[in-house]
Scaffold this motif. Structure first.
Motif, PDB file in Angstrom:
ATOM      1  N   PRO A   1      -1.188  45.411 -22.215  1.00 19.19           N
ATOM      2  CA  PRO A   1      -2.084  44.631 -21.349  1.00 19.19           C
ATOM      3  C   PRO A   1      -1.434  43.313 -20.957  1.00 19.19           C
ATOM      4  O   PRO A   1      -0.559  42.803 -21.646  1.00 19.19           O
ATOM      5  N   ALA A   2      -1.857  42.794 -19.813  1.00 22.63           N
ATOM      6  CA  ALA A   2      -1.334  41.506 -19.361  1.00 22.63           C
ATOM      7  C   ALA A   2      -1.717  40.430 -20.375  1.00 22.63           C
ATOM      8  O   ALA A   2      -2.817  40.449 -20.935  1.00 22.63           O
ATOM      9  N   PRO A   3      -0.806  39.500 -20.666  1.00 25.50           N
ATOM     10  CA  PRO A   3      -1.128  38.449 -21.647  1.00 25.50           C
ATOM     11  C   PRO A   3      -2.257  37.566 -21.161  1.00 25.50           C
ATOM     12  O   PRO A   3      -2.456  37.373 -19.953  1.00 25.50           O
ATOM     13  N   ALA A   4      -3.023  37.054 -22.111  1.00 22.47           N
ATOM     14  CA  ALA A   4      -4.106  36.140 -21.770  1.00 22.47           C
ATOM     15  C   ALA A   4      -3.520  34.841 -21.215  1.00 22.47           C
ATOM     16  O   ALA A   4      -2.333  34.554 -21.372  1.00 22.47           O
ATOM     17  N   ARG A   5      -4.364  34.064 -20.551  1.00 18.87           N
ATOM     18  CA  ARG A   5      -3.910  32.778 -20.024  1.00 18.87           C
ATOM     19  C   ARG A   5      -3.365  31.925 -21.155  1.00 18.87           C
ATOM     20  O   ARG A   5      -3.985  31.781 -22.201  1.00 18.87           O
ATOM     21  N   LEU A   6      -2.182  31.380 -20.945  1.00 19.69           N
ATOM     22  CA  LEU A   6      -1.584  30.528 -21.976  1.00 19.69           C
ATOM     23  C   LEU A   6      -2.265  29.159 -21.977  1.00 19.69           C
ATOM     24  O   LEU A   6      -2.449  28.545 -20.924  1.00 19.69           O
ATOM     25  N   PRO A   7      -2.654  28.661 -23.151  1.00 18.37           N
ATOM     26  CA  PRO A   7      -3.260  27.331 -23.206  1.00 18.37           C
ATOM     27  C   PRO A   7      -2.289  26.266 -22.707  1.00 18.37           C
ATOM     28  O   PRO A   7      -1.075  26.385 -22.869  1.00 18.37           O
ATOM     29  N   GLU A   8      -2.826  25.212 -22.126  1.00 21.88           N
ATOM     30  CA  GLU A   8      -2.014  24.116 -21.616  1.00 21.88           C
ATOM     31  C   GLU A   8      -1.834  23.065 -22.716  1.00 21.88           C
ATOM     32  O   GLU A   8      -2.352  21.952 -22.644  1.00 21.88           O
ATOM     33  N   HIS A   9      -1.071  23.449 -23.736  1.00 23.43           N
ATOM     34  CA  HIS A   9      -0.864  22.547 -24.867  1.00 23.43           C
ATOM     35  C   HIS A   9       0.001  21.351 -24.469  1.00 23.43           C
ATOM     36  O   HIS A   9       0.751  21.395 -23.484  1.00 23.43           O
ATOM     37  N   ALA A  10      -0.101  20.301 -25.274  1.00 24.62           N
ATOM     38  CA  ALA A  10       0.668  19.074 -25.050  1.00 24.62           C
ATOM     39  C   ALA A  10       1.599  18.850 -26.250  1.00 24.62           C
ATOM     40  O   ALA A  10       1.332  19.321 -27.348  1.00 24.62           O
ATOM     41  N   PRO A  11       2.699  18.107 -26.042  1.00 31.52           N
ATOM     42  CA  PRO A  11       3.579  17.782 -27.180  1.00 31.52           C
ATOM     43  C   PRO A  11       2.873  16.813 -28.121  1.00 31.52           C
ATOM     44  O   PRO A  11       2.568  15.693 -27.747  1.00 31.52           O
ATOM     45  N   LEU A  12       2.628  17.251 -29.348  1.00 33.42           N
ATOM     46  CA  LEU A  12       1.878  16.447 -30.313  1.00 33.42           C
ATOM     47  C   LEU A  12       2.749  15.841 -31.405  1.00 33.42           C
ATOM     48  O   LEU A  12       2.394  14.815 -31.982  1.00 33.42           O
ATOM     49  N   ALA A  13       3.866  16.477 -31.718  1.00 34.20           N
ATOM     50  CA  ALA A  13       4.726  15.968 -32.801  1.00 34.20           C
ATOM     51  C   ALA A  13       6.177  16.293 -32.482  1.00 34.20           C
ATOM     52  O   ALA A  13       6.478  17.292 -31.825  1.00 34.20           O
ATOM     53  N   VAL A  14       7.076  15.426 -32.945  1.00 31.57           N
ATOM     54  CA  VAL A  14       8.507  15.641 -32.723  1.00 31.57           C
ATOM     55  C   VAL A  14       9.267  15.397 -34.016  1.00 31.57           C
ATOM     56  O   VAL A  14       8.855  14.605 -34.860  1.00 31.57           O
ATOM     57  N   GLN A  15      10.371  16.102 -34.144  1.00 27.96           N
ATOM     58  CA  GLN A  15      11.319  15.821 -35.223  1.00 27.96           C
ATOM     59  C   GLN A  15      12.609  15.324 -34.594  1.00 27.96           C
ATOM     60  O   GLN A  15      13.146  15.958 -33.680  1.00 27.96           O
ATOM     61  N   THR A  16      13.069  14.170 -35.066  1.00 32.44           N
ATOM     62  CA  THR A  16      14.312  13.608 -34.555  1.00 32.44           C
ATOM     63  C   THR A  16      15.376  13.652 -35.652  1.00 32.44           C
ATOM     64  O   THR A  16      15.078  13.624 -36.837  1.00 32.44           O
ATOM     65  N   ARG A  17      16.633  13.724 -35.214  1.00 29.01           N
ATOM     66  CA  ARG A  17      17.779  13.673 -36.118  1.00 29.01           C
ATOM     67  C   ARG A  17      18.814  12.759 -35.475  1.00 29.01           C
ATOM     68  O   ARG A  17      19.356  13.068 -34.425  1.00 29.01           O
ATOM     69  N   ASP A  18      19.022  11.592 -36.121  1.00 32.97           N
ATOM     70  CA  ASP A  18      19.933  10.577 -35.593  1.00 32.97           C
ATOM     71  C   ASP A  18      19.657  10.272 -34.122  1.00 32.97           C
ATOM     72  O   ASP A  18      20.560  10.255 -33.278  1.00 32.97           O
ATOM     73  N   GLY A  19      18.374  10.038 -33.832  1.00 35.45           N
ATOM     74  CA  GLY A  19      17.974   9.583 -32.512  1.00 35.45           C
ATOM     75  C   GLY A  19      17.792  10.674 -31.478  1.00 35.45           C
ATOM     76  O   GLY A  19      17.311  10.398 -30.370  1.00 35.45           O
ATOM     77  N   LEU A  20      18.155  11.890 -31.789  1.00 34.79           N
ATOM     78  CA  LEU A  20      17.999  12.997 -30.852  1.00 34.79           C
ATOM     79  C   LEU A  20      16.771  13.822 -31.231  1.00 34.79           C
ATOM     80  O   LEU A  20      16.566  14.132 -32.405  1.00 34.79           O
ATOM     81  N   VAL A  21      15.949  14.149 -30.238  1.00 32.22           N
ATOM     82  CA  VAL A  21      14.795  15.009 -30.496  1.00 32.22           C
ATOM     83  C   VAL A  21      15.292  16.412 -30.798  1.00 32.22           C
ATOM     84  O   VAL A  21      15.890  17.071 -29.951  1.00 32.22           O
ATOM     85  N   GLU A  22      15.065  16.860 -32.020  1.00 26.51           N
ATOM     86  CA  GLU A  22      15.557  18.156 -32.462  1.00 26.51           C
ATOM     87  C   GLU A  22      14.530  19.266 -32.275  1.00 26.51           C
ATOM     88  O   GLU A  22      14.870  20.403 -31.944  1.00 26.51           O
ATOM     89  N   SER A  23      13.236  18.938 -32.495  1.00 20.78           N
ATOM     90  CA  SER A  23      12.175  19.925 -32.377  1.00 20.78           C
ATOM     91  C   SER A  23      10.932  19.261 -31.820  1.00 20.78           C
ATOM     92  O   SER A  23      10.664  18.083 -32.089  1.00 20.78           O
ATOM     93  N   VAL A  24      10.159  20.034 -31.055  1.00 19.80           N
ATOM     94  CA  VAL A  24       8.903  19.550 -30.492  1.00 19.80           C
ATOM     95  C   VAL A  24       7.800  20.547 -30.851  1.00 19.80           C
ATOM     96  O   VAL A  24       7.967  21.753 -30.662  1.00 19.80           O
ATOM     97  N   HIS A  25       6.693  20.035 -31.383  1.00 28.12           N
ATOM     98  CA  HIS A  25       5.532  20.874 -31.682  1.00 28.12           C
ATOM     99  C   HIS A  25       4.441  20.585 -30.655  1.00 28.12           C
ATOM    100  O   HIS A  25       3.926  19.468 -30.586  1.00 28.12           O
ATOM    101  N   TYR A  26       4.094  21.599 -29.861  1.00 25.74           N
ATOM    102  CA  TYR A  26       3.017  21.484 -28.898  1.00 25.74           C
ATOM    103  C   TYR A  26       1.706  21.912 -29.558  1.00 25.74           C
ATOM    104  O   TYR A  26       1.690  22.635 -30.551  1.00 25.74           O
TER     105      TYR A  26
END
Length: 344
Positions: free
Chosen positions: A13-38
């Motif tokens: 079946p066609a996938p359901a509408r994807l929620p319009e999530h926002a970036p809520l948390a980030v992990q940085t490593r030596d000033g570079l954004v390594e991961s983003v949690h929406y």
């Protein structure tokens, strides 16, 4: 040419509408954004009004184990009467410590039941230390050590109290689960968007963040009845709700009057004594992002979070030394009001 075998595979079946999530948390490593949690989040007033929101809070989601306090309210409404620490265990995703296992056994024994009456799935203790200790003693995966055993013991007990069949208590048509379904509608103020089965085998409903927040605000502000019984048991016995070294236990210990429950796949619910509440869903299910986002929302609600630095952020290590940080984003810098249901 398509293989005849492949041709017989039904089209998904066609996938359901994807929620319009926002970036809520980030992990940085030596000033570079390594991961983003929406994800999505909301804070509500005692009357249900939206105070703060981010992402797509009206997108349906499964609360997972954050539904347990509502299930516990249903059982108390049906006559379940347990000491506070055991009622807290009925709403728990416990770590599998001896106190948790013994508590589930006490619930069963008080009602003439045995572990054979449990119908949840089997698992090793959820807590890392508890699991290692259990395995070190030769333990294996059991229903009693599974993190939902307190809830299931209470469900079986509620059946005994009401003369309902214990066998089949997880069937959505069973009187217990029908009562739970009605209680969920009552506490959230909304009809479920769908239903499925949780990991432990219990019926599970698709709801919205505002609906779950309303329910937790109602529980946390209640001064009597089943709602207050469950909320007070959880707040007075936070170690039974989760366990030592668990963030939900720490949060309830550190903020007086706060009611908290997590759920798998990045879900966090919090209720405050004045009826305000917040709900968080991390879209990728990342558990580590849940608490930094929760603390950021509490700060925005002017809750004293001075005792929560260890929950608000966590260090990223490189070679054993801190080189970065996991933390919430400024997701409330440009507040987004929840859409009306008819706009979805």
């Amino acid at each position: 040419m398509i293989s005849p075998a492949l041709a017989r595979i039904p089209t998904p079946p066609a996938p359901a509408r994807l929620p319009e999530h926002a970036p809520l948390a980030v992990q940085t490593r030596d000033g570079l954004v390594e991961s983003v949690h929406y994800g999505s989040a909301i804070a509500t007033a005692a009357d249900g009004r939206t105070l703060l929101s981010a992402g797509d809070p009206l997108a349906a989601f499964y609360p997972r184990s954050a539904l347990k306090p509502l299930q516990a309210v249903a059982m108390v409404r049906a006559g379940l009467d347990l000491p506070g620490e055991l009622l807290a265990l009925a709403a728990a995703s416990h770590s599998g410590a001896a106190a948790h296992r013994d508590g589930a056994l006490r619930i069963l024994d008080l009602h003439g039941l045995t572990p054979e009456d449990l119908q949840n799935s089997t698992d090793l203790p959820y807590g890392t230390a508890e699991r290692e200790q259990w395995l070190g003693g030769g333990g294996t995966a059991t229903q009693l050590t599974q993190n939902c055993s307190g809830k299931h013991a209470a469900m079986a007990a509620t059946c005994v109290i009401n003369g309902w069949p214990v066998r089949g208590y997880l069937d959505p048509a069973h009187p217990l689960q029908q009562l739970v379904a009605r209680t969920v509608v009552d506490l959230t103020g909304e009809e479920p968007r769908g239903a499925t089965t949780d990991g432990c085998g219990t019926p599970l409903f698709a709801l919205t963040l505002p609906g779950m927040a309303r329910a937790f605000g109602r529980l946390a502000a209640s001064d009597g009845g089943p709602e207050a019984a469950v909320a007070n048991a959880m707040r007075r016995h936070p170690v039974m709700v989760a366990g030592e070294d668990r963030d939900v236990t720490a949060l309830m210990r550190l903020v007086p009057g706060l009611l908290a429950k997590d759920g798998f796949e990045g879900v966090q619910l919090v209720g405050l004594p004045d009826g305000r509440a917040l709900a968080v869903k991390i879209s990728d299910g990342g558990d580590r992002a849940r608490m930094p986002v929760t603390v950021r929302l509490l700060e925005a609600l002017d809750v004293d979070t001075s005792a929560l630095p260890g929950l608000a952020t966590s260090a990223v290590l490189g070679g054993g030394r801190p080189v970065g940080l996991l933390q919430a984003t400024d997701f409330l810098a440009a507040p987004k009001t929840a859409h009306a249901p008819e706009d979805l």
